[in-house]
Design a protein around this motif. Structure first.
Motif, PDB file in Angstrom:
ATOM      1  N   THR A   2      24.677  94.741   3.858  1.00 50.82           N
ATOM      2  CA  THR A   2      24.659  93.794   4.749  1.00 50.82           C
ATOM      3  C   THR A   2      23.094  93.829   3.511  1.00 50.82           C
ATOM      4  O   THR A   2      22.340  92.753   4.118  1.00 50.82           O
ATOM      5  CB  THR A   2      23.407  95.287   5.841  1.00 50.82           C
ATOM      6  OG1 THR A   2      25.125  96.482   6.440  1.00 50.82           O
ATOM      7  CG2 THR A   2      23.133  94.846   7.265  1.00 50.82           C
ATOM      8  N   LEU A  49      36.618  96.570   2.011  1.00 45.81           N
ATOM      9  CA  LEU A  49      34.898  97.226   2.353  1.00 45.81           C
ATOM     10  C   LEU A  49      35.898  98.172   3.098  1.00 45.81           C
ATOM     11  O   LEU A  49      37.030  98.192   3.544  1.00 45.81           O
ATOM     12  CB  LEU A  49      34.069  96.806   3.912  1.00 45.81           C
ATOM     13  CG  LEU A  49      32.883  96.454   2.427  1.00 45.81           C
ATOM     14  CD1 LEU A  49      31.982  95.866   3.515  1.00 45.81           C
ATOM     15  CD2 LEU A  49      32.794  97.620   1.255  1.00 45.81           C
ATOM     16  N   SER A  50      35.860  99.083   3.753  1.00 46.03           N
ATOM     17  CA  SER A  50      36.368 100.566   4.534  1.00 46.03           C
ATOM     18  C   SER A  50      36.271  99.832   6.214  1.00 46.03           C
ATOM     19  O   SER A  50      35.189  98.911   5.960  1.00 46.03           O
ATOM     20  CB  SER A  50      35.857 101.739   4.558  1.00 46.03           C
ATOM     21  OG  SER A  50      34.706 101.664   4.956  1.00 46.03           O
ATOM     22  N   ASP A  52      34.617 100.869   8.528  1.00 39.80           N
ATOM     23  CA  ASP A  52      33.756 101.565   9.571  1.00 39.80           C
ATOM     24  C   ASP A  52      32.140 100.516   8.822  1.00 39.80           C
ATOM     25  O   ASP A  52      31.831  99.962   9.377  1.00 39.80           O
ATOM     26  CB  ASP A  52      32.584 103.089   8.540  1.00 39.80           C
ATOM     27  CG  ASP A  52      33.868 103.867   9.814  1.00 39.80           C
ATOM     28  OD1 ASP A  52      35.176 103.175  10.961  1.00 39.80           O
ATOM     29  OD2 ASP A  52      33.623 104.975  10.241  1.00 39.80           O
ATOM     30  N   GLU A  53      32.139  99.880   7.565  1.00 36.20           N
ATOM     31  CA  GLU A  53      31.265  99.263   6.927  1.00 36.20           C
ATOM     32  C   GLU A  53      31.711  97.769   7.394  1.00 36.20           C
ATOM     33  O   GLU A  53      30.711  97.437   7.894  1.00 36.20           O
ATOM     34  CB  GLU A  53      31.969  99.237   5.768  1.00 36.20           C
ATOM     35  CG  GLU A  53      31.488 100.432   4.635  1.00 36.20           C
ATOM     36  CD  GLU A  53      31.302 100.681   3.224  1.00 36.20           C
ATOM     37  OE1 GLU A  53      30.523 100.901   2.266  1.00 36.20           O
ATOM     38  OE2 GLU A  53      31.901 100.676   3.205  1.00 36.20           O
ATOM     39  N   LYS A  54      33.054  96.953   7.664  1.00 39.32           N
ATOM     40  CA  LYS A  54      33.538  96.455   8.022  1.00 39.32           C
ATOM     41  C   LYS A  54      32.746  95.585   9.827  1.00 39.32           C
ATOM     42  O   LYS A  54      32.196  94.542   9.436  1.00 39.32           O
ATOM     43  CB  LYS A  54      35.251  95.531   7.609  1.00 39.32           C
ATOM     44  CG  LYS A  54      35.417  95.752   6.478  1.00 39.32           C
ATOM     45  CD  LYS A  54      37.411  95.430   6.874  1.00 39.32           C
ATOM     46  CE  LYS A  54      37.084  94.730   5.815  1.00 39.32           C
ATOM     47  NZ  LYS A  54      38.626  94.841   5.541  1.00 39.32           N
ATOM     48  N   LEU A  56      30.225  97.203   9.416  1.00 39.52           N
ATOM     49  CA  LEU A  56      28.687  97.139  10.556  1.00 39.52           C
ATOM     50  C   LEU A  56      28.211  95.678  10.090  1.00 39.52           C
ATOM     51  O   LEU A  56      26.931  95.030  10.190  1.00 39.52           O
ATOM     52  CB  LEU A  56      27.754  97.754   9.031  1.00 39.52           C
ATOM     53  CG  LEU A  56      27.289  99.457   9.687  1.00 39.52           C
ATOM     54  CD1 LEU A  56      27.013 100.181   8.448  1.00 39.52           C
ATOM     55  CD2 LEU A  56      25.848  98.871  10.485  1.00 39.52           C
ATOM     56  N   SER A  57      28.965  95.167   9.259  1.00 43.17           N
ATOM     57  CA  SER A  57      28.529  93.837   8.576  1.00 43.17           C
ATOM     58  C   SER A  57      29.033  92.645   8.648  1.00 43.17           C
ATOM     59  O   SER A  57      28.686  91.661   8.193  1.00 43.17           O
ATOM     60  CB  SER A  57      28.550  93.962   6.563  1.00 43.17           C
ATOM     61  OG  SER A  57      29.624  94.485   6.024  1.00 43.17           O
TER      62      SER A  57
END
Ligand code: PHE
Length: 329
Positions: A2, A49-50, A52-54, A56-57
């Motif tokens: 992010t 990315l994992s 979860d991270e995906k 998020l961003s």
């Protein structure tokens, strides 16, 4: 991630200020959208990315991409240079380019017509060079070196022995040297005289020389031929007159005038040619037996003839190359 997205966004915002033309616009586009561009790199990273991270961003990254894209598209339309690159742009309301089609110059048309008439009368066509020897232009034509008749034709000399021919008569000399009689030919071409340029004369003009040499040529035939020419060229009602004259290379000699009748002005006679019976001295100079052969010759001015036929008042228009004049014919 992010963080990186935010940084890229602010970098792009400051880059936007540097876009001043289509070239800088293209540079910035490459900086962000080429294979190794900043946005492409972010997407590469995003892929690793994992989940979860995906989550998020992902949305932010897509927003950044479309923001940059739309800003660049907006700017594209404000630079004219970039419009040309856009192949979809084509202004159908622009006027087309005028195609100018050339045509034969009126003098060449006149020459063609003269040639055609004399061809019909049994004349062949010959040409000679514009750079002539003093001998062919004067001496062989019975102008002795210091003869005052040379002053009749103001000459452009190239050196002591060579000049720009002042008339087409030297082609008579060349032709008779190359060919024994009978000779019946016309010789068209350019001639030069060192005269003050005016409505009536120019330093360059065209002549058509005529020569007929055989055992029984008469002055009556010369007259008949020239009258036939005048009637064919100007029409049956042409008014002409033969007037006695002098040329060193013909004896007797004459000039032919044609009646010139401008609209609303008094008419007058205009000289169009000189002619006469070939002087025996000229035949002797070229090795033709003057006891056995006789001949006639004439030389007409093409510009004069065109002026009369097309009712033009000034000789200079032939050489001005003015489209308004040339396209009338
Ligand atoms: N060469 C003469 C001239 O230019 C014209 C001419 C030609 C006269 C042939 C007689 C015979 O004025």
């Amino acid at each position: 991630m992010t963080q990186k997205i935010l940084l890229t966004e602010s970098e792009f915002n400051s880059d936007l200020l540097n876009i001043i033309d289509s070239k800088s616009l293209e540079e910035i586009r490459i900086k962000y959208f080429s294979k190794k561009g900043k946005i492409s790199q972010l997407f590469d990273e995003f892929r690793s990315l994992s989940a979860d991270e995906k989550k998020l961003s992902g949305k932010r990254l897509n927003e950044l991409k479309s923001f940059v894209q739309s800003k660049l598209d907006e700017l594209k339309n404000s630079f004219p240079g970039s419009e040309i690159k856009d192949e979809k742009f084509f202004d159908l309301s622009l006027p087309g380019r005028e195609k100018i089609i050339g045509s034969k110059h009126i003098l060449i048309q006149t020459l063609d017509e003269i040639k055609l008439i004399f061809k019909g009368l049994g004349f062949s066509i010959h040409e000679g060079p514009e750079l002539e020897s003093d001998y062919n232009n004067f001496e062989a034509l019975n102008f002795p070196p210091d003869h005052p008749a040379r002053d009749m034709q103001d000459t452009f000399f190239v050196n002591k022995n060579f000049l720009l021919r002042t008339h087409t008569s030297p082609v008579q000399i060349r032709l008779m040297k190359a060919q024994q009689p009978p000779v019946r030919a016309i010789m068209p071409g350019k001639v030069y005289r060192n005269e003050a340029v005016s409505a009536k004369s120019y330093c360059l003009f065209h002549q058509v020389e005529g020569l007929y040499v055989d055992t029984d040529v008469t002055f009556a035939e010369l007259k008949g031929t020239l009258i036939a020419f005048a009637r064919q060229f100007f029409g049956k009602d042409v008014r002409y007159r033969f007037r006695p004259s002098f040329f060193p290379f013909t004896e007797p000699s004459a000039e032919v005038d044609i009646w010139w009748q401008p609209k609303d002005k008094p008419g007058r006679w205009l000289e169009i040619l000189g002619c006469g019976m070939v002087d025996p001295n000229v035949l002797d100079n070229v090795g033709v037996d003057s006891e056995k052969y006789v001949g006639y010759a004439f030389g007409m001015g093409v510009e004069r003839i065109a002026l009369l036929k097309y009712k033009i008042g000034d000789i200079r228009v032939f050489f001005d190359n003015d489209k308004r004049f040339l396209t009338q014919f």
